[in-house]
Design a protein around this motif. Structure first.
Motif, PDB file in Angstrom:
ATOM      1  N   GLU A  83       0.823  -1.205   0.000  1.00  0.00           N
ATOM      2  CA  GLU A  83       0.000   0.000   0.000  1.00  0.00           C
ATOM      3  C   GLU A  83       0.858   1.257   0.000  1.00  0.00           C
ATOM      4  O   GLU A  83       0.590   2.217  -0.725  1.00  0.00           O
ATOM      5  CB  GLU A  83      -0.939  -0.006   1.210  1.00  0.00           C
ATOM      6  CG  GLU A  83      -2.095  -0.990   1.098  1.00  0.00           C
ATOM      7  CD  GLU A  83      -2.997  -0.667  -0.091  1.00  0.00           C
ATOM      8  OE1 GLU A  83      -3.509   0.470  -0.146  1.00  0.00           O
ATOM      9  OE2 GLU A  83      -3.164  -1.529  -0.972  1.00  0.00           O
ATOM     10  N   ASP A  84       1.902   1.260   0.827  1.00  0.00           N
ATOM     11  CA  ASP A  84       2.788   2.430   0.865  1.00  0.00           C
ATOM     12  C   ASP A  84       3.469   2.629  -0.478  1.00  0.00           C
ATOM     13  O   ASP A  84       3.605   3.765  -0.962  1.00  0.00           O
ATOM     14  CB  ASP A  84       3.839   2.256   1.964  1.00  0.00           C
ATOM     15  CG  ASP A  84       3.266   2.475   3.361  1.00  0.00           C
ATOM     16  OD1 ASP A  84       2.082   2.853   3.475  1.00  0.00           O
ATOM     17  OD2 ASP A  84       4.010   2.267   4.343  1.00  0.00           O
ATOM     18  N   ALA A  85       3.907   1.522  -1.094  1.00  0.00           N
ATOM     19  CA  ALA A  85       4.588   1.632  -2.379  1.00  0.00           C
ATOM     20  C   ALA A  85       3.646   2.122  -3.470  1.00  0.00           C
ATOM     21  O   ALA A  85       3.996   2.980  -4.287  1.00  0.00           O
ATOM     22  CB  ALA A  85       5.180   0.278  -2.760  1.00  0.00           C
ATOM     23  N   LEU A  99       6.436   5.619   0.599  1.00  0.00           N
ATOM     24  CA  LEU A  99       7.642   4.955   1.067  1.00  0.00           C
ATOM     25  C   LEU A  99       8.604   5.956   1.706  1.00  0.00           C
ATOM     26  O   LEU A  99       8.762   7.080   1.220  1.00  0.00           O
ATOM     27  CB  LEU A  99       8.348   4.249  -0.079  1.00  0.00           C
ATOM     28  CG  LEU A  99       7.666   3.011  -0.652  1.00  0.00           C
ATOM     29  CD1 LEU A  99       8.433   2.510  -1.870  1.00  0.00           C
ATOM     30  CD2 LEU A  99       7.566   1.903   0.397  1.00  0.00           C
ATOM     31  N   PRO A 100       9.283   5.542   2.782  1.00  0.00           N
ATOM     32  CA  PRO A 100      10.322   6.391   3.361  1.00  0.00           C
ATOM     33  C   PRO A 100      11.582   6.348   2.512  1.00  0.00           C
ATOM     34  O   PRO A 100      11.644   5.652   1.481  1.00  0.00           O
ATOM     35  CB  PRO A 100      10.549   5.755   4.730  1.00  0.00           C
ATOM     36  CG  PRO A 100      10.264   4.297   4.502  1.00  0.00           C
ATOM     37  CD  PRO A 100       9.132   4.267   3.502  1.00  0.00           C
ATOM     38  N   ALA A 101      12.610   7.042   2.942  1.00  0.00           N
ATOM     39  CA  ALA A 101      13.873   7.032   2.210  1.00  0.00           C
ATOM     40  C   ALA A 101      14.500   5.644   2.211  1.00  0.00           C
ATOM     41  O   ALA A 101      15.072   5.216   1.203  1.00  0.00           O
ATOM     42  CB  ALA A 101      14.836   8.058   2.806  1.00  0.00           C
ATOM     43  N   VAL A 102      14.403   4.923   3.336  1.00  0.00           N
ATOM     44  CA  VAL A 102      15.001   3.595   3.455  1.00  0.00           C
ATOM     45  C   VAL A 102      13.988   2.643   4.071  1.00  0.00           C
ATOM     46  O   VAL A 102      13.340   2.972   5.072  1.00  0.00           O
ATOM     47  CB  VAL A 102      16.286   3.623   4.313  1.00  0.00           C
ATOM     48  CG1 VAL A 102      16.861   2.217   4.483  1.00  0.00           C
ATOM     49  CG2 VAL A 102      17.322   4.548   3.681  1.00  0.00           C
ATOM     50  N   SER A 103      13.850   1.466   3.455  1.00  0.00           N
ATOM     51  CA  SER A 103      12.927   0.435   3.950  1.00  0.00           C
ATOM     52  C   SER A 103      13.645  -0.898   4.032  1.00  0.00           C
ATOM     53  O   SER A 103      14.418  -1.249   3.143  1.00  0.00           O
ATOM     54  CB  SER A 103      11.728   0.266   3.008  1.00  0.00           C
ATOM     55  OG  SER A 103      11.048   1.475   2.785  1.00  0.00           O
ATOM     56  N   TRP A 104      13.367  -1.633   5.098  1.00  0.00           N
ATOM     57  CA  TRP A 104      13.660  -3.062   5.146  1.00  0.00           C
ATOM     58  C   TRP A 104      12.328  -3.795   5.014  1.00  0.00           C
ATOM     59  O   TRP A 104      11.297  -3.333   5.522  1.00  0.00           O
ATOM     60  CB  TRP A 104      14.281  -3.463   6.473  1.00  0.00           C
ATOM     61  CG  TRP A 104      15.676  -3.021   6.748  1.00  0.00           C
ATOM     62  CD1 TRP A 104      16.828  -3.706   6.491  1.00  0.00           C
ATOM     63  CD2 TRP A 104      16.088  -1.803   7.405  1.00  0.00           C
ATOM     64  NE1 TRP A 104      17.926  -3.001   6.938  1.00  0.00           N
ATOM     65  CE2 TRP A 104      17.497  -1.839   7.492  1.00  0.00           C
ATOM     66  CE3 TRP A 104      15.408  -0.697   7.916  1.00  0.00           C
ATOM     67  CZ2 TRP A 104      18.242  -0.812   8.080  1.00  0.00           C
ATOM     68  CZ3 TRP A 104      16.130   0.322   8.491  1.00  0.00           C
ATOM     69  CH2 TRP A 104      17.529   0.268   8.567  1.00  0.00           C
ATOM     70  N   LEU A 105      12.335  -4.944   4.347  1.00  0.00           N
ATOM     71  CA  LEU A 105      11.106  -5.723   4.188  1.00  0.00           C
ATOM     72  C   LEU A 105      11.415  -7.199   4.372  1.00  0.00           C
ATOM     73  O   LEU A 105      12.220  -7.772   3.630  1.00  0.00           O
ATOM     74  CB  LEU A 105      10.500  -5.478   2.802  1.00  0.00           C
ATOM     75  CG  LEU A 105       9.281  -6.315   2.412  1.00  0.00           C
ATOM     76  CD1 LEU A 105       8.130  -6.118   3.393  1.00  0.00           C
ATOM     77  CD2 LEU A 105       8.830  -5.977   0.978  1.00  0.00           C
TER      78      LEU A 105
END
Length: 451
Positions: free
Chosen positions: A278-280, A285-291
């Motif tokens: 949903e964020d994407a 999205l934030p500057a940096v994401s871990w998934l």
């Protein structure tokens, strides 16, 4: 009479299994994976910024327990293998990997040490469940038709064939490297389902000190992480992971960092993995994401096909959203999982890296169709983020790590999104394996003690 073939052995299957085998064979092939359809292509708009600053969103997707040879050993132009050697010197082919393995393979630091065998890379049959009555699951691999979308990403973006796990160990320490370029000395996994600071009070994990002495300590640490660096610098970030009580919560690695787990940042910045799409899709999205995720993690015995489909859904959401034009994605796997790989891990100072794992670099500015042979490890991800946002390194590991910039060309025409279709997954593969290998009895590693 149906004959069961295994490496070095031939067994006659009993008649009751023959009947079931015929039934499940029909079911299996009637629902087998189909190849993905032709991808849709969208235009990538231009973004503001010059050079490296065109990257405004960085995503690190960490899946579970595969080696480079087990996924991309057959990829054209890559340093892959289609055969290996066992501890008694016997050469063996890498046979097809079942979509759902019958059991997990040993992948502790002890298993890794046995398998690597001082760099000879010939003893993967000695990991737990590595040789089951002559059936050697470590010596198997996926082909292009098994993981068609991963191969599509590799053909259209960048595949790295010198990506190594940061430690010759299992998930817990390697996941710690993905956030901190260190593991706090941890070399093993906690034994119970809850890891990190949420673990039971009596839970312990093996930790090694600078003198090589191993002790058992609570799996709750308090060292600095990349999240701390970004928070101090005002760089936005989120850690997308399963919630407590959900499969995969143990890979929500910031749970092992005490000052983050018990701060307000835990509720604000550590969010459900289901929120990523949903964020994407909506440009949040934030500057940096871990998934990280749970049932779709590809950790044996979970389905590779289900995991690949989940990955496609996440990347489609990103590529259909407004942030694709300014994003770099690093899709990797956390440790070797007990599977064979033919390339010896390098030694850094006093510490050896772990066996190779797959890495796909997906971005409008990735060098299309490139197979990079540059040595990377999980600290390379931190080095990439630190360089992009001008952050100080956390340790010598991320200070010295190759930052992956050689896999990008910020002057090229941006690559278009690659919208892929998920595909149907085979059923009954575990039942089929047990029927055709009825003499083999894998151990349950969740209750099997280390030796």
């Amino acid at each position: 009479m149906l004959i069961e073939m295994t490496i070095g052995k031939v067994h006659t299957m009993p008649s009751f299994a023959l009947v079931l085998t015929i039934v499940f064979t029909a079911l299996f092939f009637s629902t087998a994976c189909s190849k993905s359809a032709e991808p849709s292509v969208l235009h990538t708009p231009a973004v503001n910024g010059e050079g490296f600053e065109k990257i405004q969103h960085i995503i690190f997707i960490i899946k579970e327990n595969r080696t480079f040879d087990s996924y991309f050993g057959t990829f054209p132009g890559a340093d892959g293998a289609i055969s290996g050697r066992t501890s008694n010197g016997t050469p063996v082919p890498l046979t097809p990997t079942p979509d759902r393995l019958p059991a997990d393979l040993g992948h502790s630091w002890r298993d890794a040490s046995r398998a690597v065998a001082g760099g000879k890379m010939d003893s993967f049959d000695l990991v737990r469940n590595g040789n089951l009555s002559g059936v050697m699951l470590p010596y198997t691999q996926m082909r292009a038709e098994d993981i068609p979308n991963y191969f599509a990403y590799a053909h259209n973006f960048v595949l790295a064939d010198r990506m190594f796990s940061s430690m010759s160990a299992a998930s817990f320490p390697n996941h710690l490297f993905t956030v901190a370029a260190e593991s706090g000395g941890a070399i093993g996994n906690p034994k119970q389902e809850r890891w990190g600071c949420d673990a039971d009070p009596d839970e312990r994990v093996e930790v090694v000190n600078s003198r090589g002495e191993i002790t058992r300590q609570p799996p709750c640490f308090d060292f600095q992480t990349l999240a701390d660096r970004m928070e101090a610098a005002g760089v936005s970030w989120k850690y997308y992971a399963p919630r407590r009580g959900e499969p995969g919560y143990k890979w929500s690695t910031l749970d092992a960092i005490k000052h983050l787990r018990f701060s307000s940042l835990w509720a604000k910045k550590v969010v459900p993995d289901g929120q990523f799409g949903e964020d994407a899709r909506h440009g949040r999205l934030p500057a940096v994401s871990w998934l990280v995720t749970g049932d779709a993690s590809e950790h044996p015995p979970m389905s590779t096909c289900v995991g690949e489909n989940w990955t496609v859904d996440q990347l489609n959401a990103l590529m259909e959203g407004p942030d694709w034009a300014s994003t770099a994605v690093f899709l990797t796997w956390d440790d070797f999982g007990g599977f064979y790989d033919h390339v010896p891990p390098p030694v850094l100072d006093k510490f050896a890296l772990g066996p190779r794992v797959p890495l796909l670099i997906i971005s409008p500015y990735a060098r299309k169709g490139m197979v990079t042979h540059t040595q990377y490890e999980f600290s390379s991800f931190l080095a990439f983020v630190e360089k992009r946002f001008r952050l100080l390194p956390l340790s010598e590991r991320d200070r010295q790590a190759n930052d992956m910039l050689d896999s990008f060309d910020f002057n090229q025409e941006p690559l278009s999104p690659l919208i892929l279709k998920t595909h149907s997954c085979p059923h009954f593969t575990r039942i089929w394996w047990h029927l055709t290998n009825w003499r083999a009895h894998p151990k349950n590693l969740t209750v099997e003690p280390e030796t």
